[in-house]
Design a protein around this motif. Structure first.
Motif, PDB file in Angstrom:
ATOM      1  N   GLY A   1       0.788  -1.215   0.000  1.00  0.00           N
ATOM      2  CA  GLY A   1       0.000   0.000   0.000  1.00  0.00           C
ATOM      3  C   GLY A   1       0.822   1.266   0.000  1.00  0.00           C
ATOM      4  N   LEU A   2       0.115   2.383   0.155  1.00  0.00           N
ATOM      5  CA  LEU A   2       0.699   3.717   0.187  1.00  0.00           C
ATOM      6  C   LEU A   2       0.445   4.336   1.557  1.00  0.00           C
ATOM      7  CD1 LEU A   2      -0.554   5.036  -3.284  1.00  0.00           C
ATOM      8  CD2 LEU A   2       1.744   4.183  -2.744  1.00  0.00           C
ATOM      9  N   TRP A   3       1.441   5.030   2.066  1.00  0.00           N
ATOM     10  CA  TRP A   3       1.359   5.669   3.380  1.00  0.00           C
ATOM     11  C   TRP A   3       1.922   7.078   3.303  1.00  0.00           C
ATOM     12  CZ3 TRP A   3      -0.466   2.890   7.677  1.00  0.00           C
ATOM     13  CH2 TRP A   3      -0.675   1.530   7.455  1.00  0.00           C
ATOM     14  N   TYR A   4       1.317   7.994   4.047  1.00  0.00           N
ATOM     15  CA  TYR A   4       1.966   9.283   4.244  1.00  0.00           C
ATOM     16  C   TYR A   4       3.156   9.100   5.179  1.00  0.00           C
ATOM     17  CZ  TYR A   4      -1.970  11.813   2.162  1.00  0.00           C
ATOM     18  OH  TYR A   4      -2.921  12.302   1.300  1.00  0.00           O
ATOM     19  N   ASP A   5       4.156   9.915   4.985  1.00  0.00           N
ATOM     20  CA  ASP A   5       5.341   9.877   5.833  1.00  0.00           C
ATOM     21  C   ASP A   5       5.076  10.701   7.092  1.00  0.00           C
ATOM     22  OD1 ASP A   5       7.824  10.174   7.044  1.00  0.00           O
ATOM     23  OD2 ASP A   5       8.902  10.355   5.146  1.00  0.00           O
ATOM     24  N   PRO A   6       4.971  10.064   8.264  1.00  0.00           N
ATOM     25  CA  PRO A   6       4.646  10.797   9.495  1.00  0.00           C
ATOM     26  C   PRO A   6       5.694  11.816   9.916  1.00  0.00           C
ATOM     27  CG  PRO A   6       4.242   8.436   9.770  1.00  0.00           C
ATOM     28  CD  PRO A   6       5.038   8.610   8.495  1.00  0.00           C
ATOM     29  N   GLY A   7       6.894  11.739   9.324  1.00  0.00           N
ATOM     30  CA  GLY A   7       7.945  12.682   9.685  1.00  0.00           C
ATOM     31  C   GLY A   7       7.817  14.036   9.024  1.00  0.00           C
ATOM     32  N   LEU A   8       6.897  14.169   8.070  1.00  0.00           N
ATOM     33  CA  LEU A   8       6.745  15.434   7.347  1.00  0.00           C
ATOM     34  C   LEU A   8       5.745  16.350   8.043  1.00  0.00           C
ATOM     35  CD1 LEU A   8       6.610  14.086   3.684  1.00  0.00           C
ATOM     36  CD2 LEU A   8       8.484  15.386   4.743  1.00  0.00           C
ATOM     37  N   PRO A   9       6.117  17.593   8.327  1.00  0.00           N
ATOM     38  CA  PRO A   9       5.161  18.530   8.928  1.00  0.00           C
ATOM     39  C   PRO A   9       3.895  18.709   8.087  1.00  0.00           C
ATOM     40  CG  PRO A   9       7.389  19.404   9.032  1.00  0.00           C
ATOM     41  CD  PRO A   9       7.452  18.176   8.164  1.00  0.00           C
ATOM     42  N   GLN A  10       4.035  18.629   6.747  1.00  0.00           N
ATOM     43  CA  GLN A  10       2.871  18.798   5.878  1.00  0.00           C
ATOM     44  C   GLN A  10       1.840  17.683   6.094  1.00  0.00           C
ATOM     45  OE1 GLN A  10       6.153  18.648   5.088  1.00  0.00           O
ATOM     46  NE2 GLN A  10       6.533  19.463   3.004  1.00  0.00           N
TER      47      GLN A  10
END
Length: 533
Positions: free
Chosen positions: A182-191
């Motif tokens: 799957g696809l995940w947002y990167d939790p390390g990004l402030p955006q």
């Protein structure tokens, strides 16, 4: 179970559910008054947060159409309301409904597309506000609505180009990481944290939800290889160890959201349902005597810190193991979690694995989950249970749900007070009346054909719902609100009690509750003899 007069068709299916015989008794603390008189009970104390209070809930999962069908709007609505009726028939009082499963929405969001789990196509308008409908129907049954968000999950498939144009992941592919299938947002990004915050706060400000709820998906569960956030770590790591940095990223979102939610609406709760093991004792002396995956180390969710810091109103660990499991014993974990919340003011409820019933010899025993609730009673910190998922409760596989209702949920329960969010009990109600109810008198859509006793009262300012207590016999003075005599917690200004036995005399007492479950003292009772059949 009492039928709320104002719930209309939403309550109709409940009329057939009987109320258990609550026995006789009731302490008088004042003389009789005529029906409908304005009368309070100043010598009776407010009920307080008794041990009998419980949160009883179920998760309604929409991802993969687990509990919500991909169908025409009318069929979806019927399927959803059937689940709510199941919850009420089980004497539950809350639902946890997944409204942002994959960076998408069950409402018209300015940030994300319509969910694919409504129509089958992400971005396609279903023609109605699904969340508004869900919320209205839950509240009509006085079921607390916990809006369930997944903060980082984007898609079950791994091609960004297959997402609709409105998807933030399609617009900002640099925020997205492929991992597993799957696809995940990167939790390390402030955006990414900003997007998750906007999605949550959009719902908090626009809809009258009772709580914001996250489950166990933070960083993804480990699969082949490490999560590909090396570039982000290089930019934002600032000399930290990667594992500590990842936990800090999740901590930052949890802490900031807690503040934003409670600033906007202090009465909206914020709760999380983490994986059931924080750390094993072999890794940390503060951990549990288990040998399982560790949420602290494997998905970077430091739930214990969130509790100690007071960022949560409640925590619902997913204790999806049986009593005696050699890797993760339910009894050990229930005790461990009770110790974590003790003295913090954070409410503890337990996530129960209805979906596992029938899996193996242990789970084929229909009493296993009932045994869990019996064990919970040892710990005053455990204030209820949430079952995964709604379809499993409805299917009642091997009779497990019926067993829970019989053993533990035979009568309704008011939820525990959310003590950390302020609030106070509303003024007591006035003008309580109790009259015989024939089918015609009960009347109205949803309660057609109900016979019994009709109880009404004048709503109290600031009240969200009303506790209805029934005592056998004529006791028209004042009596305490005894949880053993509760027959309903309803919205509106009246109920029909279909379980009142013909020819028997009853006295009804009403209390008023705010949305954080502070309860007023009862008003003077109203006595009536139920009509003959």
């Amino acid at each position: 179970m009492a039928v709320a007069l104002t719930a209309g068709a939403a309550a109709g299916a409940l009329a057939a559910c009987g109320i258990p015989d609550l026995g006789t008794g009731g302490r008088e603390d004042g003389g009789p008054v005529p029906p409908g008189a304005k009368a309070e009970c100043p010598k009776i104390a407010e009920p307080g947060d008794s041990k009998a209070r419980q949160l009883r809930g179920m998760w309604i999962a929409t991802v993969g159409n687990t509990d919500f069908p991909k169908a025409a709007a009318d069929k979806q609505k019927k399927a959803y309301t059937r689940l709510l009726d199941t919850a009420k028939a089980m004497n539950m009082n809350a639902v946890f409904v997944q409204i942002r499963p994959n960076s998408d929405a069950f409402y018209d969001s300015p940030y994300e597309p319509w969910s694919q789990w409504i129509t089958g196509t992400q971005g396609k308008d279903p023609g109605y506000d699904v969340l508004a409908f869900m919320l209205k129907e839950a509240h009509a049954r006085n079921l607390e609505f916990h809006a369930w968000f997944n903060p980082y999950r984007v898609s079950r498939q791994d091609d960004v180009k297959k997402l609709p144009a409105k998807s933030p992941a399609r617009q900002h592919p640099d925020w997205v990481r492929k991992y597993g299938k799957g696809l995940w947002y990167d939790p390390g990004l402030p955006q990414v944290r900003d997007l998750a915050t906007k999605a949550v706060m959009d719902v908090v400000t626009k809809y009258d939800i009772d709580a914001v709820h996250f489950d166990d998906y933070f960083y993804p569960y480990p699969e082949d290889g490490d999560f590909p956030d090396g570039a982000t770590f290089k930019t934002y790591g600032k000399g930290m160890k990667k594992a500590d940095w990842r936990r800090k990223n999740v901590d930052t979102l949890v802490q900031s959201l807690s503040g934003r939610i409670h600033t906007a609406k202090p009465w909206v709760q914020f709760g999380i349902s983490p994986f059931g093991v924080w750390r094993n004792k072999s890794s940390d002396p503060a951990g549990s005597r288990t040998s399982a995956l560790q949420s602290y180390d494997d998905i970077y969710a430091d739930t214990r810190t969130w509790i100690k810091k007071g960022w949560l109103d409640y925590v619902t660990p997913q204790l999806y193991w049986p009593i005696g499991d050699p890797r993760a014993d339910y009894a050990e974990l229930a005790s461990w979690w009770a110790g974590q919340v003790k003295g913090t003011g954070v409410q503890l409820t337990i996530g129960q694995a209805g979906y596992r019933v029938g899996e193996d010899p242990t789970w084929k025993k229909p009493a296993e989950l009932s045994r869990h609730l019996t064990l919970n009673a040892r710990y005053p910190q455990i204030r209820g249970d949430v079952f995964f998922s709604a379809s499993d409760i409805a299917s009642d596989r091997r009779g497990f749900a019926s067993r829970i209702r019989k053993d533990h949920y035979a009568r309704p329960a008011i939820q525990p007070v959310v003590a950390r969010r302020g609030g106070k009990a509303p003024p007591p109600v006035q003008d309580t009346t109790a009259t015989p109810a024939t089918a015609d008198a009960a009347g109205g859509k949803g309660v057609k054909g109900v016979k019994g006793v009709k109880v009404t009262w004048r709503p109290s300012q600031g009240a969200t719902s009303y506790g209805v207590y029934r005592v056998d016999g004529e006791h028209p003075g004042c009596a305490p609100a005894d949880p053993a005599r509760l027959i309903g917690d309803v919205r509106g200004g009246g109920i029909v009690d279909p379980a009142a036995k013909p020819g028997h005399a009853y006295t009804y007492y009403i209390t008023a509750l705010d949305r954080l479950h502070h309860e007023s003292r009862p008003a003077r009772g109203a006595t009536v003899t139920a009509p003959e059949g």
